[in-house]
Design an enzyme around this catalytic site. Structure first.
Site, short mmCIF file in Angstrom:
data_model
loop_
_atom_site.label_atom_id
_atom_site.label_comp_id
_atom_site.label_asym_id
_atom_site.label_seq_id
_atom_site.Cartn_x
_atom_site.Cartn_y
_atom_site.Cartn_z
N ASP A 1 0.88 -1.17 0.00
CA ASP A 1 0.00 0.00 0.00
C ASP A 1 0.92 1.22 0.00
O ASP A 1 2.08 1.13 0.43
CB ASP A 1 -0.88 0.02 1.26
CG ASP A 1 -2.12 0.89 1.11
OD1 ASP A 1 -3.25 0.34 1.11
OD2 ASP A 1 -1.96 2.14 0.98
N ALA B 1 0.22 3.73 1.86
CA ALA B 1 0.14 4.13 3.27
C ALA B 1 0.71 3.01 4.15
O ALA B 1 0.62 1.84 3.79
CB ALA B 1 -1.32 4.39 3.65
N ASP C 1 3.96 2.77 -4.28
CA ASP C 1 2.95 3.49 -5.04
C ASP C 1 2.59 2.64 -6.25
O ASP C 1 3.50 2.15 -6.96
CB ASP C 1 3.55 4.84 -5.48
CG ASP C 1 2.55 5.76 -6.14
OD1 ASP C 1 1.49 5.28 -6.62
OD2 ASP C 1 2.82 6.98 -6.18
N LEU C 2 1.32 2.47 -6.53
CA LEU C 2 0.90 1.69 -7.71
C LEU C 2 1.42 2.30 -9.01
O LEU C 2 1.51 1.62 -10.03
CB LEU C 2 -0.63 1.60 -7.76
CG LEU C 2 -1.26 0.65 -6.74
CD1 LEU C 2 -2.74 0.98 -6.56
CD2 LEU C 2 -1.07 -0.80 -7.17
N GLY D 1 -5.92 1.75 -4.61
CA GLY D 1 -6.30 2.85 -5.49
C GLY D 1 -7.32 3.76 -4.85
O GLY D 1 -7.66 3.63 -3.66
N TYR E 1 -14.56 7.61 -10.91
CA TYR E 1 -14.18 6.40 -10.15
C TYR E 1 -14.82 5.16 -10.79
O TYR E 1 -14.12 4.17 -11.09
CB TYR E 1 -14.63 6.58 -8.69
CG TYR E 1 -14.68 5.31 -7.89
CD1 TYR E 1 -13.51 4.63 -7.55
CD2 TYR E 1 -15.91 4.79 -7.45
CE1 TYR E 1 -13.58 3.46 -6.80
CE2 TYR E 1 -15.97 3.64 -6.71
CZ TYR E 1 -14.80 2.97 -6.38
OH TYR E 1 -14.86 1.80 -5.65
N SER F 1 -21.65 -2.66 -1.19
CA SER F 1 -21.23 -1.82 -0.06
C SER F 1 -20.67 -2.74 1.01
O SER F 1 -21.44 -3.41 1.70
CB SER F 1 -22.41 -1.04 0.51
OG SER F 1 -23.08 -0.33 -0.53
P1 NAI Z 1 -9.76 2.12 0.98
O1 NAI Z 1 -9.77 3.50 0.43
O2 NAI Z 1 -9.93 1.96 2.46
O3 NAI Z 1 -8.43 1.36 0.54
C1 NAI Z 1 -7.76 1.66 -0.66
C2 NAI Z 1 -6.27 1.62 -0.38
O4 NAI Z 1 -5.56 1.92 -1.58
C3 NAI Z 1 -5.83 2.65 0.69
O5 NAI Z 1 -5.20 2.00 1.77
C4 NAI Z 1 -4.88 3.55 -0.06
O6 NAI Z 1 -3.77 4.00 0.72
C5 NAI Z 1 -4.42 2.66 -1.22
N1 NAI Z 1 -3.93 3.46 -2.33
C6 NAI Z 1 -4.49 4.59 -2.85
N2 NAI Z 1 -3.70 5.10 -3.81
C7 NAI Z 1 -2.62 4.28 -3.91
C8 NAI Z 1 -1.45 4.29 -4.70
N3 NAI Z 1 -1.23 5.24 -5.61
N4 NAI Z 1 -0.56 3.30 -4.53
C9 NAI Z 1 -0.76 2.32 -3.62
N5 NAI Z 1 -1.85 2.26 -2.83
C10 NAI Z 1 -2.77 3.24 -2.96
O7 NAI Z 1 -10.91 1.33 0.21
P2 NAI Z 1 -11.65 -0.02 0.63
O8 NAI Z 1 -13.00 0.32 1.12
O9 NAI Z 1 -10.76 -0.87 1.45
O10 NAI Z 1 -11.85 -0.71 -0.80
C11 NAI Z 1 -10.90 -1.59 -1.34
C12 NAI Z 1 -11.16 -1.73 -2.82
O11 NAI Z 1 -12.47 -2.22 -3.01
C13 NAI Z 1 -11.06 -0.43 -3.60
O12 NAI Z 1 -10.46 -0.69 -4.86
C14 NAI Z 1 -12.49 -0.01 -3.79
O13 NAI Z 1 -12.66 0.74 -4.98
C15 NAI Z 1 -13.18 -1.36 -3.89
N6 NAI Z 1 -14.58 -1.28 -3.47
C16 NAI Z 1 -14.89 -1.11 -2.15
C17 NAI Z 1 -16.20 -1.04 -1.76
C18 NAI Z 1 -16.59 -0.91 -0.33
O14 NAI Z 1 -17.81 -0.90 -0.06
N7 NAI Z 1 -15.67 -0.82 0.64
C19 NAI Z 1 -17.30 -1.11 -2.75
C20 NAI Z 1 -16.84 -1.28 -4.11
C21 NAI Z 1 -15.53 -1.39 -4.43
C1 15L Z 2 -17.72 1.91 -3.53
O1 15L Z 2 -17.26 1.58 -4.63
C2 15L Z 2 -16.90 2.61 -2.53
O2 15L Z 2 -15.55 2.17 -2.53
C3 15L Z 2 -17.45 2.51 -1.12
O3 15L Z 2 -16.83 3.48 -0.31
C4 15L Z 2 -18.97 2.69 -1.10
O4 15L Z 2 -19.28 3.99 -1.50
C5 15L Z 2 -19.60 1.69 -2.04
O5 15L Z 2 -19.05 1.75 -3.35
C6 15L Z 2 -21.13 1.88 -2.17
O6 15L Z 2 -21.61 2.04 -3.28
O7 15L Z 2 -21.80 1.82 -1.14
#
Ligand code: NAI
Ligand code: 15L
Length: 279
Positions: free
Chosen positions: A37, A39, A55-56, A77, A139, A168
């Site tokens: 990550d 972070a 970094d990705l 991302g 996005y 979600s």
């Molecule tokens: P999050 O925002 O908590 O985690 C994303 C991680 O990607 C963060 O730790 C961030 O530091 C890292 N990141 C961002 N830019 C970066 C870069 N340039 N290089 C390396 N790392 C980088 O998101 P979450 O909720 O954990 O979601 C994980 C994945 O699932 C994401 O791709 C999100 O789009 C997808 N997703 C999540 C949903 C949800 O309900 N939580 C719903 C739909 C999709």
């Molecule tokens: C997503 O893709 C987002 O990463 C998450 O934060 C929520 O907004 C989720 O969709 C949603 O649609 O509830």
């Protein structure tokens, strides 16, 4: 079939909400994980795992991290709606680095796609996994592009992918929309494990939602192919959440909810008969 993959698994976005959940569940099952990550990893790195900050956008480091891996779970991302320039690097160039690494390693990609790739479908519809993309922002567009990139790498290079269109995924549903879209953390963990362990996945789409009675929006995906069925449900929350709606007609009309309403500049929601391309 073994319940552990033969090779290490690279997990991007490890420091994010879902990355931490999967790190806990997969390492508890004894898997060897390479976490990355941009972070710092906020928890103790579990036994059998290592963490490297990257970094990705840095394709050289991503390629090195993927060496010897059998699967890449790509969660990293931008995960919410942001301006185009902010999405571009992590979600588009970063994804290219993931697929190039997967091609070199002959690794399978489990891509965290999103309901926002189809967010402008009406909630009154029931759509299959082969439905057309209707992204609801930059996005969601990056997630649609990601799935298309995965298809390119499958047809041209034989790289297998599962695109999990997550609804979600949170500890609990928090509003009426999530009575349909909620995916529990345990259902997510079991799903990702099955996507990695299944013998063959080809290039597949799976809707990431738990067994919610109100999930009438999504059907016909590849869950049977990987051997996954959700075990949890948002239904017990219906009593407290059914009335918790946004009051915004755009958000309430479309599957993508509030993301559809962000920066929406039509005078009124598009009439249903005009909402298809060309309308
Ligand atoms: P999050 O925002 O908590 O985690 C994303 C991680 O990607 C963060 O730790 C961030 O530091 C890292 N990141 C961002 N830019 C970066 C870069 N340039 N290089 C390396 N790392 C980088 O998101 P979450 O909720 O954990 O979601 C994980 C994945 O699932 C994401 O791709 C999100 O789009 C997808 N997703 C999540 C949903 C949800 O309900 N939580 C719903 C739909 C999709
Ligand atoms: C997503 O893709 C987002 O990463 C998450 O934060 C929520 O907004 C989720 O969709 C949603 O649609 O509830």
């Amino acid at each position: 079939m073994s319940d552990k993959p033969a090779k290490p698994v690279l997990l991007t976005g490890a420091s994010g909400a879902l990355g931490r959940v999967l790190t806990r569940s997969l390492s508890a099952d004894g898997w060897t994980l390479r976490l990355t990550d941009i972070a710092p990893f906020p928890d103790q790195v579990p036994t059998g795992a290592s963490f490297t900050a990257a970094d990705l956008n840095d394709g050289v480091t991503i390629a090195r991290l993927a060496e010897g891996c059998g699967a890449i779970v790509h969660l990293g991302g931008v995960s919410v709606e942001r301006p185009f320039e902010e999405v571009l690097g992590p979600n588009i160039r970063g994804l290219f680095h993931i697929y190039e690494a997967a091609r070199r390693e002959k690794a399978r990609v489990i891509f965290a796609s999103s309901n926002h790739s189809i967010g402008f479908h009406e909630r009154s519809e029931t759509i299959g996994a082969d439905t057309q993309f209707l992204p609801d922002g930059f996005y969601g567009l990056s997630k649609a592009y990601g799935e298309l990139m995965g298809q390119l790498y499958w047809y041209k290079h034989g790289v297998e992918s599962v695109f999990v269109r997550i609804g979600s995924c949170f500890p609990e549903p928090v509003d009426a929309r999530m009575l349909a879209t909620w995916l529990s953390y345990p259902d997510l963990s079991r799903l990702v494990a099955r996507c990695i362990l299944a013998e063959r996945v080809g290039c597949s789409v799976i809707w990431g939602a738990s067994d919610n009675q109100r999930m009438t929006w999504w059907k016909d995906d590849a869950r049977g192919r990987v051997g996954w069925q959700p075990l949890d449900s948002a239904d017990p929350f219906a009593g407290q959440l059914a009335g918790k709606v946004s009051g915004n007609p755009v958000a309430e009309r479309y599957m993508g909810g509030g993301f559809c309403a962000l920066g929406y500049s039509r005078d009124a929601p598009a009439p249903q008969q005009l909402s298809q391309p060309g309308g």
